[in-house]
Enzyme design. Structure first.
Site, PDB file in Angstrom:
ATOM      1  N   ASN A 198       0.833  -1.199   0.000  1.00  0.00           N
ATOM      2  CA  ASN A 198       0.000   0.000   0.000  1.00  0.00           C
ATOM      3  C   ASN A 198       0.866   1.246   0.000  1.00  0.00           C
ATOM      4  O   ASN A 198       1.934   1.277   0.581  1.00  0.00           O
ATOM      5  CB  ASN A 198      -0.970  -0.004   1.194  1.00  0.00           C
ATOM      6  CG  ASN A 198      -0.421   0.731   2.394  1.00  0.00           C
ATOM      7  OD1 ASN A 198      -0.510   1.967   2.483  1.00  0.00           O
ATOM      8  ND2 ASN A 198       0.152  -0.013   3.333  1.00  0.00           N
ATOM      9  N   PHE A 202      -1.846   8.189   4.216  1.00  0.00           N
ATOM     10  CA  PHE A 202      -2.656   8.786   5.292  1.00  0.00           C
ATOM     11  C   PHE A 202      -3.928   9.445   4.733  1.00  0.00           C
ATOM     12  O   PHE A 202      -4.294  10.552   5.125  1.00  0.00           O
ATOM     13  CB  PHE A 202      -1.857   9.828   6.082  1.00  0.00           C
ATOM     14  CG  PHE A 202      -0.836   9.279   7.032  1.00  0.00           C
ATOM     15  CD1 PHE A 202      -0.724   7.925   7.285  1.00  0.00           C
ATOM     16  CD2 PHE A 202       0.038  10.147   7.682  1.00  0.00           C
ATOM     17  CE1 PHE A 202       0.241   7.428   8.169  1.00  0.00           C
ATOM     18  CE2 PHE A 202       1.006   9.662   8.572  1.00  0.00           C
ATOM     19  CZ  PHE A 202       1.103   8.311   8.808  1.00  0.00           C
ATOM     20  N   SER A 248       5.157   5.224   8.870  1.00  0.00           N
ATOM     21  CA  SER A 248       4.595   4.962   7.546  1.00  0.00           C
ATOM     22  C   SER A 248       5.616   5.346   6.483  1.00  0.00           C
ATOM     23  O   SER A 248       6.214   6.420   6.555  1.00  0.00           O
ATOM     24  CB  SER A 248       3.314   5.770   7.339  1.00  0.00           C
ATOM     25  OG  SER A 248       2.910   5.694   5.977  1.00  0.00           O
ATOM     26  N   ASN A 302       4.838   6.063   3.499  1.00  0.00           N
ATOM     27  CA  ASN A 302       4.084   6.701   2.420  1.00  0.00           C
ATOM     28  C   ASN A 302       3.854   8.193   2.609  1.00  0.00           C
ATOM     29  O   ASN A 302       3.144   8.811   1.823  1.00  0.00           O
ATOM     30  CB  ASN A 302       2.746   5.981   2.240  1.00  0.00           C
ATOM     31  CG  ASN A 302       2.938   4.513   1.935  1.00  0.00           C
ATOM     32  OD1 ASN A 302       3.787   4.162   1.120  1.00  0.00           O
ATOM     33  ND2 ASN A 302       2.182   3.657   2.596  1.00  0.00           N
ATOM     34  N   THR A 303       4.431   8.775   3.665  1.00  0.00           N
ATOM     35  CA  THR A 303       4.444  10.226   3.846  1.00  0.00           C
ATOM     36  C   THR A 303       5.897  10.668   3.810  1.00  0.00           C
ATOM     37  O   THR A 303       6.714  10.185   4.597  1.00  0.00           O
ATOM     38  CB  THR A 303       3.791  10.626   5.185  1.00  0.00           C
ATOM     39  OG1 THR A 303       2.403  10.262   5.153  1.00  0.00           O
ATOM     40  CG2 THR A 303       3.913  12.124   5.429  1.00  0.00           C
ATOM     41  N   LYS A 362       4.554   3.825  17.071  1.00  0.00           N
ATOM     42  CA  LYS A 362       4.599   2.748  16.071  1.00  0.00           C
ATOM     43  C   LYS A 362       5.859   2.892  15.226  1.00  0.00           C
ATOM     44  O   LYS A 362       6.107   3.952  14.645  1.00  0.00           O
ATOM     45  CB  LYS A 362       3.359   2.784  15.180  1.00  0.00           C
ATOM     46  CG  LYS A 362       3.248   1.573  14.249  1.00  0.00           C
ATOM     47  CD  LYS A 362       1.857   1.442  13.671  1.00  0.00           C
ATOM     48  CE  LYS A 362       1.691   0.143  12.894  1.00  0.00           C
ATOM     49  NZ  LYS A 362       0.306  -0.043  12.431  1.00  0.00           N
ATOM     50  N   ASN A 415       5.297  -1.526  11.587  1.00  0.00           N
ATOM     51  CA  ASN A 415       4.580  -1.042  10.417  1.00  0.00           C
ATOM     52  C   ASN A 415       5.002  -1.889   9.207  1.00  0.00           C
ATOM     53  O   ASN A 415       5.600  -2.953   9.362  1.00  0.00           O
ATOM     54  CB  ASN A 415       4.902   0.447  10.217  1.00  0.00           C
ATOM     55  CG  ASN A 415       3.740   1.223   9.618  1.00  0.00           C
ATOM     56  OD1 ASN A 415       3.095   0.757   8.681  1.00  0.00           O
ATOM     57  ND2 ASN A 415       3.489   2.406  10.136  1.00  0.00           N
TER      58      ASN A 415
END
Length: 341
Positions: A111, A115, A175, A177-178, A217, A246
């Site tokens: 993925n 967010f 994450s 993805n940021t 996390k 994560n």
């Protein structure tokens, strides 16, 4: 159980469309009081962690219900706790679609959602409207447009807003993805962020007359030196818990697969061993200073037991639910109950 019949149909859909359809179906089943079609009996086995009593050690990981819009239906599946989010101060669309991919041959998921969420205010409205009275974690992050040097501002905004509605709050700094978010796992950056959050936590505890634990996390891609630094910082800052892990940026476990070149975090079966190894190392470094919530690649009850034996106090599920369905919750709870005997 209904899910094995539905899974082939869901897997015919785009992964994100299937995700949304599944949540809508869960809501409908719950509204009709037919939860028994999806859930199984869960053995009660209380676990004390972060100053809270969890009715069983199997929780739902953040990411599945980003806006807290499906809490009651998800809780009916038997989870010992629910974590919603990641939520940001302002609504954001996330990354362009397609951004969610099944690596079905490896029971994995990639993925790069970014967010995507409706913002903290809408999440809190959903929380106020739900009936769930169990343990609710709220996972907070920063908006993509907020410069990394100002990230603490976004976390403080979210902390202020969600504090009164949370059983615990998770600070998501892992994450992939940021942009630049994982920089916050560096020792200096993490110390500055957590120091500010701990100070605000103390102020909010006085204001609300209730102490709400903070968890952090972390990523599965930390090396031994980074794991030691994170453990040192979490302990020094008196953080209440840590969620490990994560998604991974590594493609080692799916090398050669046509989707291996897709950007984003990889979860599910391919991250299981990587996550467990990190938990084992982290537990050694922490030496009981704070509890670990183990997540990553749990697709069978034996995987949940593996995480606990590595040093976790609790576990969380997400990608495994996509491949195994709600029966996985009871299977993990039963396996953990049997392992304690």
């Amino acid at each position: 159980m209904l899910y094995p019949l539905l899974r082939p149909l869901l897997f015919c859909l785009d992964a994100e469309a299937a995700h949304e359809a599944t949540l809508k179906l869960l809501d409908q089943v719950h509204a009709l009081k037919l939860d028994g079609l999806l859930s199984c009996s869960i053995p009660r086995q209380p676990v004390e962690a972060m100053g809270l009593t969890f009715p069983n050690p199997v929780g739902l990981a953040a990411g599945l219900d980003k806006n807290g819009a499906h809490i009651d239906a998800l809780a009916a599946l038997g989870f010992g706790f629910i974590e919603i989010g990641t939520v940001t101060p302002r609504p954001q669309a996330g990354n362009p679609k397609p951004r969610l991919f099944r690596v079905a041959s490896h029971q994995g998921i990639i993925n790069r959602m970014g967010f995507n969420n409706h913002g903290v205010d809408e999440l809190l409205e959903n929380v106020r409207n739900c009936r769930f009275k169990g343990i609710l974690g709220i996972n907070i992050g920063k908006n993509a447009t907020t410069p990394i040097e100002n990230a603490v501002d976004d976390y403080l905004i979210c902390l202020d807003k969600v504090y009164a509605y949370s059983s615990y709050i998770t600070v998501n700094i892992s994450s992939p993805n940021t942009k630049n978010l994982r920089q916050l796992q560096g020792e200096d950056e993490l110390t500055a962020l957590l120091s500010a959050l701990k100070q605000r936590q103390t102020e909010l505890a006085d204001k609300h007359g209730r102490y709400v634990p903070l968890a952090v996390k972390i990523a599965p891609d930390l090396d031994d030196e980074q794991i030691a630094a994170v453990a040192r910082t979490l302990t020094t800052q008196k953080i209440d818990g840590v969620i490990a892990t994560n998604t991974t940026l590594s493609r080692e476990e799916i090398a050669g697969h046509p989707l291996a070149g897709e950007a984003g975090g990889l979860s599910g079966r391919p991250v299981r061993e990587r996550s467990t190894q990190l938990i084992r190392k982290l537990a050694k470094e922490l030496d009981g200073a704070l509890p670990i919530i183990g997540v990553g690649g749990i697709l069978h009850g034996t995987d949940a037991v593996e995480k606990i034996e590595a040093g976790a106090a609790l576990v969380q599920l997400y990608s495994g639910l996509i491949y195994r369905g709600p029966a996985l919750v009871a299977e993990c709870a039963q396996a953990l109950a049997n392992a304690k005997r």
